[in-house]
Design a protein around this motif. Sequence first.
Motif, PDB file in Angstrom:
ATOM      1  N   LYS A   1      14.585 106.306 108.553  1.00 17.07           N
ATOM      2  CA  LYS A   1      14.388 107.270 107.465  1.00 17.07           C
ATOM      3  C   LYS A   1      14.101 108.615 108.094  1.00 17.07           C
ATOM      4  CE  LYS A   1      12.434 103.826 104.387  1.00 17.07           C
ATOM      5  NZ  LYS A   1      11.255 103.366 103.632  1.00 17.07           N
ATOM      6  N   CYS A   2      14.817 109.631 107.626  1.00 19.95           N
ATOM      7  CA  CYS A   2      14.669 110.979 108.174  1.00 19.95           C
ATOM      8  C   CYS A   2      14.101 111.873 107.080  1.00 19.95           C
ATOM      9  CB  CYS A   2      16.059 111.457 108.623  1.00 19.95           C
ATOM     10  SG  CYS A   2      16.132 113.206 108.995  1.00 19.95           S
ATOM     11  N   TYR A   3      13.050 112.619 107.406  1.00 18.35           N
ATOM     12  CA  TYR A   3      12.391 113.486 106.425  1.00 18.35           C
ATOM     13  C   TYR A   3      12.705 114.944 106.721  1.00 18.35           C
ATOM     14  CZ  TYR A   3       9.841 109.269 105.221  1.00 18.35           C
ATOM     15  OH  TYR A   3       9.520 107.996 104.810  1.00 18.35           O
ATOM     16  N   LEU A   4      13.266 115.620 105.706  1.00 18.25           N
ATOM     17  CA  LEU A   4      13.682 117.021 105.853  1.00 18.25           C
ATOM     18  C   LEU A   4      13.075 117.864 104.731  1.00 18.25           C
ATOM     19  CD1 LEU A   4      17.530 116.336 106.329  1.00 18.25           C
ATOM     20  CD2 LEU A   4      15.893 116.867 108.165  1.00 18.25           C
ATOM     21  N   ASN A   5      12.564 119.039 105.066  1.00 15.97           N
ATOM     22  CA  ASN A   5      12.115 119.972 104.038  1.00 15.97           C
ATOM     23  C   ASN A   5      13.299 120.461 103.216  1.00 15.97           C
ATOM     24  OD1 ASN A   5       9.321 120.075 104.744  1.00 15.97           O
ATOM     25  ND2 ASN A   5       9.815 121.461 106.446  1.00 15.97           N
ATOM     26  N   CYS A   6      13.066 120.727 101.930  1.00 16.97           N
ATOM     27  CA  CYS A   6      14.112 121.283 101.062  1.00 16.97           C
ATOM     28  C   CYS A   6      13.722 122.682 100.600  1.00 16.97           C
ATOM     29  CB  CYS A   6      14.328 120.381  99.846  1.00 16.97           C
ATOM     30  SG  CYS A   6      15.025 118.780 100.297  1.00 16.97           S
ATOM     31  N   TYR A   7      14.712 123.572 100.620  1.00 12.37           N
ATOM     32  CA  TYR A   7      14.451 124.969 100.265  1.00 12.37           C
ATOM     33  C   TYR A   7      15.263 125.416  99.061  1.00 12.37           C
ATOM     34  CZ  TYR A   7      12.245 124.819 104.795  1.00 12.37           C
ATOM     35  OH  TYR A   7      11.425 124.467 105.838  1.00 12.37           O
ATOM     36  N   HIS A   8      16.154 124.501  98.575  1.00 15.99           N
ATOM     37  CA  HIS A   8      17.040 124.868  97.471  1.00 15.99           C
ATOM     38  C   HIS A   8      17.136 123.719  96.489  1.00 15.99           C
ATOM     39  CE1 HIS A   8      18.349 128.518  99.517  1.00 15.99           C
ATOM     40  NE2 HIS A   8      18.288 127.795 100.614  1.00 15.99           N
ATOM     41  N   LYS A   9      17.479 124.059  95.271  1.00 12.68           N
ATOM     42  CA  LYS A   9      17.725 123.063  94.229  1.00 12.68           C
ATOM     43  C   LYS A   9      18.806 122.095  94.716  1.00 12.68           C
ATOM     44  CE  LYS A   9      18.290 123.279  89.196  1.00 12.68           C
ATOM     45  NZ  LYS A   9      16.970 122.712  88.814  1.00 12.68           N
ATOM     46  N   GLY A  10      18.535 120.802  94.619  1.00 10.92           N
ATOM     47  CA  GLY A  10      19.515 119.811  95.061  1.00 10.92           C
ATOM     48  C   GLY A  10      19.402 119.476  96.549  1.00 10.92           C
ATOM     49  N   GLY A  11      18.590 120.237  97.268  1.00  6.41           N
ATOM     50  CA  GLY A  11      18.383 119.958  98.698  1.00  6.41           C
ATOM     51  C   GLY A  11      19.516 120.458  99.575  1.00  6.41           C
ATOM     52  N   LEU A  12      20.763 120.100  99.185  1.00  5.63           N
ATOM     53  CA  LEU A  12      21.977 120.539  99.900  1.00  5.63           C
ATOM     54  C   LEU A  12      22.033 119.967 101.321  1.00  5.63           C
ATOM     55  CD1 LEU A  12      22.047 124.256  98.643  1.00  5.63           C
ATOM     56  CD2 LEU A  12      23.077 122.222  97.575  1.00  5.63           C
ATOM     57  N   LEU A  13      22.374 118.690 101.365  1.00  6.29           N
ATOM     58  CA  LEU A  13      22.368 117.917 102.611  1.00  6.29           C
ATOM     59  C   LEU A  13      23.727 117.946 103.312  1.00  6.29           C
ATOM     60  CD1 LEU A  13      20.775 115.778 104.389  1.00  6.29           C
ATOM     61  CD2 LEU A  13      21.872 114.037 102.932  1.00  6.29           C
ATOM     62  N   TYR A  14      23.694 118.134 104.625  1.00  5.08           N
ATOM     63  CA  TYR A  14      24.892 118.123 105.478  1.00  5.08           C
ATOM     64  C   TYR A  14      24.728 117.062 106.570  1.00  5.08           C
ATOM     65  CZ  TYR A  14      25.731 122.962 103.789  1.00  5.08           C
ATOM     66  OH  TYR A  14      25.945 124.085 103.039  1.00  5.08           O
ATOM     67  N   VAL A  15      25.813 116.360 106.884  1.00  7.94           N
ATOM     68  CA  VAL A  15      25.774 115.344 107.948  1.00  7.94           C
ATOM     69  C   VAL A  15      27.072 115.378 108.768  1.00  7.94           C
ATOM     70  CG1 VAL A  15      25.764 112.853 108.420  1.00  7.94           C
ATOM     71  CG2 VAL A  15      24.193 113.795 106.724  1.00  7.94           C
ATOM     72  N   GLY A  16      26.946 115.276 110.074  1.00  8.43           N
ATOM     73  CA  GLY A  16      28.138 115.208 110.934  1.00  8.43           C
ATOM     74  C   GLY A  16      27.761 114.885 112.368  1.00  8.43           C
ATOM     75  N   ASP A  17      28.723 115.081 113.294  1.00  4.86           N
ATOM     76  CA  ASP A  17      28.464 114.945 114.723  1.00  4.86           C
ATOM     77  C   ASP A  17      27.897 113.572 115.083  1.00  4.86           C
ATOM     78  OD1 ASP A  17      28.185 115.720 117.406  1.00  4.86           O
ATOM     79  OD2 ASP A  17      26.169 116.515 117.078  1.00  4.86           O
ATOM     80  N   VAL A  18      28.579 112.528 114.610  1.00  2.00           N
ATOM     81  CA  VAL A  18      28.109 111.176 114.939  1.00  2.00           C
ATOM     82  C   VAL A  18      28.489 110.829 116.383  1.00  2.00           C
ATOM     83  CG1 VAL A  18      28.539 108.719 114.462  1.00  2.00           C
ATOM     84  CG2 VAL A  18      27.957 110.304 112.596  1.00  2.00           C
ATOM     85  N   HIS A  19      27.560 110.216 117.100  1.00  5.59           N
ATOM     86  CA  HIS A  19      27.811 109.704 118.441  1.00  5.59           C
ATOM     87  C   HIS A  19      27.774 108.182 118.385  1.00  5.59           C
ATOM     88  CE1 HIS A  19      25.728 113.621 120.013  1.00  5.59           C
ATOM     89  NE2 HIS A  19      26.906 113.858 119.482  1.00  5.59           N
ATOM     90  N   ALA A  20      28.771 107.531 118.980  1.00  6.68           N
ATOM     91  CA  ALA A  20      28.751 106.074 119.055  1.00  6.68           C
ATOM     92  C   ALA A  20      27.658 105.626 120.022  1.00  6.68           C
ATOM     93  CB  ALA A  20      30.105 105.546 119.499  1.00  6.68           C
ATOM     94  N   SER A  21      27.338 106.489 120.988  1.00 11.78           N
ATOM     95  CA  SER A  21      26.283 106.233 121.974  1.00 11.78           C
ATOM     96  C   SER A  21      25.890 107.546 122.619  1.00 11.78           C
ATOM     97  CB  SER A  21      26.786 105.309 123.097  1.00 11.78           C
ATOM     98  OG  SER A  21      26.874 103.983 122.642  1.00 11.78           O
TER      99      SER A  21
END
Lengths: 320, 320
Positions: B187-207
């Motif tokens: 579980k990752c906890y991130l502060n939110c500064y905007h309505k809806g939070g506006l989450l981005y995800v990328g740059d996955v590493h297999a290892s």
Amino acid sequence: MKRIVRANALEYEFDFRHKPKLHVSEGESFVIETEDAGSGYIRSADVAPKIDDFPTRKFTPPKGNPVGGPVFIDGVEPGDLLEVNIEKIVVDDQGFTNIRPGVGPLGDSYKWQSVRGPFVKIIKHEIGPSGTTRDGKGFLNDKISWDLKPMIGTIATAPEREVETSAIGQGPWGGNLDVRDMKEKTKCYLNCYHKGGLLYVGDVHASQGDTEFYGTADETRSEVTLSCKIIKNKRIPFVRLEKEESIISLYSYRPLEDAVESAIVNLMEWMVTEYEIDEKDAYMHMCLNPDFRVNVYQMVRLGNLEYTVGAEIPKKYLRH
Amino acid sequence: MKRIVRANALEYEFDFRHKPKLHVSEGESFVIETEDAGSGYIRSADVAPKIDDFPTRKFTPPKGNPVGGPVFIDGVEPGDLLEVNIEKIVVDDQGFTNIRPGVGPLGDSYKWQSVRGPFVKIIKHEIGPSGTTRDGKGFLNDKISWDLKPMIGTIATAPEREVETSAIGQGPWGGNLDVRDMKEKTKCYLNCYHKGGLLYVGDVHASQGDTEFYGTADETRSEVTLSCKIIKNKRIPFVRLEKEESIISLYSYRPLEDAVESAIVNLMEWMVTEYEIDEKDAYMHMCLNPDFRVNVYQMVRLGNLEYTVGAEIPKKYLRH
């Protein structure tokens, strides 16, 4: 078994001019009864207000971090490498940790006033299944305990020409490294600069977390059993460790990122020269291998003590 | 299940003015098909000589480290904390790592000329017992493989007023952190500064190993399944992680020792405020507890990217 008794394990320098306290043969097990880093003064928490009377403060030069030695290992010549096998570490039935006012990462904090000190905390050690403290428990308080992980804080051969204090001396001959992997079944490799190697051991911790945050871990008396092998005519860039499942290249330096980088590059060199790993593969292991670890063993601000880092890779990746 | 398809997961900034690509409810699982950090260009090793044609180099501004988002989570208001549950990470059947000449800690080395590059290495991924790559294997060569440990390199909510590039932006809202513990069941906890939070995800590493030594790990496409919870009106000093057995306080900063110190102090604060640990006990845990760990997740020299560290303590010590 030959041994250095505790009363004789009170050297405060690594000094090639010291008369050997013990002569042992290659492969012969021997014991050093180590004194704790406070020179045995701190046996109860109520000494906290007398913190300036501690041997680590009272004397000039200070009597902190005593070591037992030197041990002369027959057959060691300058230019050889010493393999020290840590066979057994039995710690006392208690240890201590302490903070002087104003010292440590939060010693001058306004927000964290409650941790300023002076405080001395006695950590009680309970014996474990082996009937000793080797696998016993340490008690932070009546609710929280952990499995003891006894380790040697300070281990060194005599430096080539320098005389170094046992509290802050560090080099490719070892020193006050405070590495939690310097434990039972670890093999520690140290360069030798003098006939007999001249090995010193002390500063055993019953337990220590990464970084040894404020500089005094679970400081304790102990009985350390060791034996040595001699690797003729070999030099390594800095202390190396071999655990059952992994190899670790240590480095002590500041800033921390430079210690990390050197530990990693030295591990690559170790992999290339002794395990016949291709240079590029070694580099890729350092970036891709999900089991490659960097350990921040010690990050204490104390005089010119350098931070100690270890780069670790499991042996299973080194077999072809 | 709602999803952002790969062709739409090509944002290169965290920008609160982006139109949301997905709207989800609290607790609703959703998928982001992430593109690899090279924007999908590097599918074979023979592109190495064309390294300046890579999207990470060719465009101005460069198209490296794409992210999918923003995801609008219904009910999130500025000032809330987002709990992101990483449910599943399935990686592609291959990933890549690459080095540009002169780049990386050994890119300018005389001694280590063989690692200078340009090189591109394709890491083949084999599916595991689950029938997917979630628990598969990665192959460095025909003799050496390891268990894949898929992780999210870049995860963030939109910063308050800044627009940050996805490749080097980092803050208490997340960013390109490159943390190997950002994996399934974390579980990752991130502060939110905007309505809806506006989450981005990328740059996955297999290892990835500790430090991500030369800056490109096993970079891969993936399908990430996430769900979010909202914790109303809460601010944390920096990103926090909760694994099954431990909690981890992250910090990104330079020099490395300052990142370590802040991560540790923030962990102490977490223990004191949410687990009712006494301040002095929290301090002693950081120095004595043999299971307290510091993780040097990322130490890459790239623009103004900060080094990312985590201070970790097992939950078993936090229960009274």
